[in-house]
Design a protein around this motif. Structure first.
Motif, PDB file in Angstrom:
ATOM      1  N   GLY A  90       2.832 -11.434 -21.808  1.00 54.45           N
ATOM      2  CA  GLY A  90       1.389 -11.259 -21.946  1.00 54.45           C
ATOM      3  C   GLY A  90       1.019  -9.792 -22.155  1.00 54.45           C
ATOM      4  N   ILE A  91       1.720  -8.848 -21.499  1.00 46.01           N
ATOM      5  CA  ILE A  91       1.414  -7.422 -21.660  1.00 46.01           C
ATOM      6  C   ILE A  91       1.798  -6.951 -23.050  1.00 46.01           C
ATOM      7  CG2 ILE A  91       2.020  -5.102 -20.876  1.00 46.01           C
ATOM      8  CD1 ILE A  91       0.146  -6.520 -18.964  1.00 46.01           C
ATOM      9  N   THR A  92       3.003  -7.292 -23.515  1.00 51.03           N
ATOM     10  CA  THR A  92       3.478  -6.804 -24.826  1.00 51.03           C
ATOM     11  C   THR A  92       2.681  -7.420 -25.979  1.00 51.03           C
ATOM     12  OG1 THR A  92       5.181  -8.540 -24.791  1.00 51.03           O
ATOM     13  CG2 THR A  92       5.801  -6.335 -23.998  1.00 51.03           C
ATOM     14  N   SER A  93       2.179  -8.620 -25.774  1.00 52.18           N
ATOM     15  CA  SER A  93       1.405  -9.271 -26.837  1.00 52.18           C
ATOM     16  C   SER A  93      -0.056  -8.864 -26.812  1.00 52.18           C
ATOM     17  CB  SER A  93       1.522 -10.800 -26.722  1.00 52.18           C
ATOM     18  OG  SER A  93       0.952 -11.240 -25.484  1.00 52.18           O
ATOM     19  N   GLY A  94      -0.502  -8.236 -25.757  1.00 54.50           N
ATOM     20  CA  GLY A  94      -1.881  -7.820 -25.653  1.00 54.50           C
ATOM     21  C   GLY A  94      -2.792  -8.854 -25.058  1.00 54.50           C
ATOM     22  N   GLN A  95      -2.256 -10.023 -24.652  1.00 61.80           N
ATOM     23  CA  GLN A  95      -3.084 -11.062 -24.082  1.00 61.80           C
ATOM     24  C   GLN A  95      -3.449 -10.781 -22.620  1.00 61.80           C
ATOM     25  OE1 GLN A  95      -0.955 -14.749 -24.658  1.00 61.80           O
ATOM     26  NE2 GLN A  95      -1.169 -14.700 -26.906  1.00 61.80           N
ATOM     27  N   VAL A  96      -2.679  -9.918 -21.986  1.00 63.49           N
ATOM     28  CA  VAL A  96      -2.930  -9.559 -20.596  1.00 63.49           C
ATOM     29  C   VAL A  96      -3.053  -8.036 -20.515  1.00 63.49           C
ATOM     30  CG1 VAL A  96      -2.070  -9.586 -18.228  1.00 63.49           C
ATOM     31  CG2 VAL A  96      -1.660 -11.555 -19.748  1.00 63.49           C
ATOM     32  N   GLN A  97      -4.084  -7.604 -19.869  1.00 70.74           N
ATOM     33  CA  GLN A  97      -4.256  -6.174 -19.603  1.00 70.74           C
ATOM     34  C   GLN A  97      -4.109  -5.949 -18.099  1.00 70.74           C
ATOM     35  OE1 GLN A  97      -6.914  -7.830 -21.439  1.00 70.74           O
ATOM     36  NE2 GLN A  97      -5.736  -7.362 -23.288  1.00 70.74           N
ATOM     37  N   ALA A  98      -3.442  -4.839 -17.767  1.00 69.87           N
ATOM     38  CA  ALA A  98      -3.204  -4.540 -16.351  1.00 69.87           C
ATOM     39  C   ALA A  98      -3.104  -3.023 -16.163  1.00 69.87           C
ATOM     40  CB  ALA A  98      -1.934  -5.218 -15.843  1.00 69.87           C
ATOM     41  N   ALA A  99      -3.420  -2.600 -14.980  1.00 73.14           N
ATOM     42  CA  ALA A  99      -3.332  -1.177 -14.633  1.00 73.14           C
ATOM     43  C   ALA A  99      -3.015  -1.058 -13.136  1.00 73.14           C
ATOM     44  CB  ALA A  99      -4.619  -0.462 -14.971  1.00 73.14           C
ATOM     45  N   PHE A 100      -2.127  -0.135 -12.833  1.00 80.44           N
ATOM     46  CA  PHE A 100      -1.734   0.076 -11.429  1.00 80.44           C
ATOM     47  C   PHE A 100      -2.191   1.463 -10.990  1.00 80.44           C
ATOM     48  CE2 PHE A 100       1.340   1.871  -8.377  1.00 80.44           C
ATOM     49  CZ  PHE A 100       1.134   1.005  -7.314  1.00 80.44           C
ATOM     50  N   GLN A 101      -2.801   1.508  -9.804  1.00 79.68           N
ATOM     51  CA  GLN A 101      -3.254   2.773  -9.225  1.00 79.68           C
ATOM     52  C   GLN A 101      -2.565   2.961  -7.871  1.00 79.68           C
ATOM     53  OE1 GLN A 101      -5.252   5.176 -10.563  1.00 79.68           O
ATOM     54  NE2 GLN A 101      -4.719   6.371  -8.745  1.00 79.68           N
ATOM     55  N   PRO A 102      -1.645   3.913  -7.763  1.00 86.54           N
ATOM     56  CA  PRO A 102      -0.975   4.134  -6.469  1.00 86.54           C
ATOM     57  C   PRO A 102      -1.922   4.743  -5.442  1.00 86.54           C
ATOM     58  CG  PRO A 102      -0.294   5.808  -8.015  1.00 86.54           C
ATOM     59  CD  PRO A 102      -1.149   4.842  -8.795  1.00 86.54           C
ATOM     60  N   ILE A 103      -1.705   4.381  -4.182  1.00 87.17           N
ATOM     61  CA  ILE A 103      -2.510   4.919  -3.088  1.00 87.17           C
ATOM     62  C   ILE A 103      -1.686   5.861  -2.219  1.00 87.17           C
ATOM     63  CG2 ILE A 103      -3.833   4.355  -1.019  1.00 87.17           C
ATOM     64  CD1 ILE A 103      -4.646   1.750  -2.326  1.00 87.17           C
ATOM     65  N   SER A 104      -0.533   5.397  -1.782  1.00 85.82           N
ATOM     66  CA  SER A 104       0.307   6.243  -0.934  1.00 85.82           C
ATOM     67  C   SER A 104       1.769   5.858  -1.099  1.00 85.82           C
ATOM     68  CB  SER A 104      -0.104   6.130   0.544  1.00 85.82           C
ATOM     69  OG  SER A 104       0.177   4.839   1.037  1.00 85.82           O
ATOM     70  N   VAL A 105       2.617   6.853  -0.918  1.00 88.77           N
ATOM     71  CA  VAL A 105       4.068   6.670  -0.894  1.00 88.77           C
ATOM     72  C   VAL A 105       4.570   7.464   0.310  1.00 88.77           C
ATOM     73  CG1 VAL A 105       6.248   6.959  -2.124  1.00 88.77           C
ATOM     74  CG2 VAL A 105       4.162   6.447  -3.405  1.00 88.77           C
ATOM     75  N   GLN A 106       5.068   6.745   1.320  1.00 86.35           N
ATOM     76  CA  GLN A 106       5.466   7.397   2.568  1.00 86.35           C
ATOM     77  C   GLN A 106       6.777   6.835   3.082  1.00 86.35           C
ATOM     78  OE1 GLN A 106       2.226   6.772   5.281  1.00 86.35           O
ATOM     79  NE2 GLN A 106       0.949   8.391   4.374  1.00 86.35           N
ATOM     80  N   ALA A 107       7.602   7.726   3.673  1.00 86.05           N
ATOM     81  CA  ALA A 107       8.842   7.293   4.320  1.00 86.05           C
ATOM     82  C   ALA A 107       8.491   6.635   5.648  1.00 86.05           C
ATOM     83  CB  ALA A 107       9.775   8.481   4.531  1.00 86.05           C
ATOM     84  N   GLN A 108       9.047   5.454   5.883  1.00 84.62           N
ATOM     85  CA  GLN A 108       8.718   4.688   7.078  1.00 84.62           C
ATOM     86  C   GLN A 108       9.804   4.758   8.150  1.00 84.62           C
ATOM     87  OE1 GLN A 108       5.365   4.301   6.546  1.00 84.62           O
ATOM     88  NE2 GLN A 108       5.559   2.281   7.467  1.00 84.62           N
ATOM     89  N   ALA A 109      11.067   4.767   7.732  1.00 84.86           N
ATOM     90  CA  ALA A 109      12.159   4.727   8.714  1.00 84.86           C
ATOM     91  C   ALA A 109      13.435   5.243   8.074  1.00 84.86           C
ATOM     92  CB  ALA A 109      12.368   3.310   9.235  1.00 84.86           C
ATOM     93  N   VAL A 110      14.322   5.751   8.949  1.00 82.35           N
ATOM     94  CA  VAL A 110      15.660   6.182   8.537  1.00 82.35           C
ATOM     95  C   VAL A 110      16.658   5.297   9.268  1.00 82.35           C
ATOM     96  CG1 VAL A 110      17.312   8.077   8.487  1.00 82.35           C
ATOM     97  CG2 VAL A 110      14.879   8.543   8.170  1.00 82.35           C
ATOM     98  N   ASN A 111      17.458   4.558   8.534  1.00 86.70           N
ATOM     99  CA  ASN A 111      18.412   3.621   9.119  1.00 86.70           C
ATOM    100  C   ASN A 111      19.698   4.331   9.546  1.00 86.70           C
ATOM    101  OD1 ASN A 111      16.715   1.369   8.658  1.00 86.70           O
ATOM    102  ND2 ASN A 111      17.368   1.313   6.513  1.00 86.70           N
TER     103      ASN A 111
END
Length: 252
Positions: free
Chosen positions: A178-199
């Motif tokens: 759908g994206i490559t054909s143009g039938q679907v439009q989409a956009a992503f907006q990042p909010i946060s990227v955070q380290a949560q834990a160290v294993n």
């Protein structure tokens, strides 16, 4: 009238004669008068007498076993291994306890022991965060002209298991077509990227949040993206080895 001491000649005569009690008294009186008249000699005599008196008082007891049942003279009290510090200070003559304030004394490594090796596969949390920020630029690209190429490049940095999970949630064949054909439009907006834990194995969990808006033939649909990514180190490169998706569609 002052008493006159005998002359030197008189003393010589007394020495030559057979001593009698009177002669001995006269000699003692002469020496006493000589000492009393000579201040320097008097001072030396006084110092000598004091030295003898003080030295006699400082002499140790003839029997060293008298005051100590164990014999051998006086000894210092043996250190108490259970001594406790008072205001942080151990009393004099007492041994330092093995523990202080509840903390055990640090154990020393034996001589010649090899130092603990750092995990070569450990990932630094800040580096993992920067890696995810860079990776999101391609994996969440929904532009019709570049999306397919961007996703293929992003998949190179994922294990097959993580790639399959990502495609199921964010890049299914229907969405890709759908994206490559143009039938679907989409956009992503990042909010946060955070380290949560160290294993323990050195891997790092990074939490990614953002907003994905998709529109096909009707109203746009908003998805709240909440995803945990497992970042590991393989050889000298970072990889996304796991993905846990907790995203949900927001009500219209």
């Amino acid at each position: 009238m002052p008493i006159q001491a005998p002359t030197k000649e008189r003393l010589r005569e007394l020495v030559k004669e057979r001593p009698t009690p009177a002669m001995i008294q006269e000699v003692i009186r002469a020496l006493f008068l000589k000492v009393m008249q000579d201040k320097i000699l008097l001072g030396l005599v006084i110092v000598g007498v004091l030295a003898v008196f003080v030295g006699g008082m400082a002499l140790p007891d003839d029997d060293p076993k008298k005051d100590h049942p164990g014999g051998g003279g006086a000894v210092l009290d043996s250190p108490n291994p259970n001594a406790q510090p008072v205001n942080g200070v151990v009393p004099a003559g007492q041994a330092m306890p093995a523990t202080m304030g509840g903390a055990a004394a640090p154990a020393l490594a034996p001589l010649g022991a090899a130092p603990a090796l750092e995990n070569p596969n450990a990932v630094k949390p800040d580096l993992a965060v920067e890696f995810v920020k860079w990776w999101v630029g391609g994996s969440m690209d929904y532009t019709a002209k570049s999306a397919e190429k961007s996703h293929q490049e992003a998949f190179k940095w994922m294990t097959p298991e993580a790639q399959q999970s990502f495609q199921t949630n964010f890049w299914s064949p229907e969405i890709s077509q759908g994206i490559t054909s143009g039938q679907v439009q989409a956009a992503f907006q990042p909010i946060s990227v955070q380290a949560q834990a160290v294993n323990p194995d050195g891997s790092v969990v990074v939490a990614l949040t953002g907003t994905l808006v998709m529109q096909a033939a009707g109203r746009p649909q908003t998805h709240q993206i909440v995803t945990d990514l497992l970042i590991t180190k393989q050889a000298s490169d970072l990889r996304i080895s796991g993905l846990y998706n907790r995203s949900y569609q927001m009500p219209q």
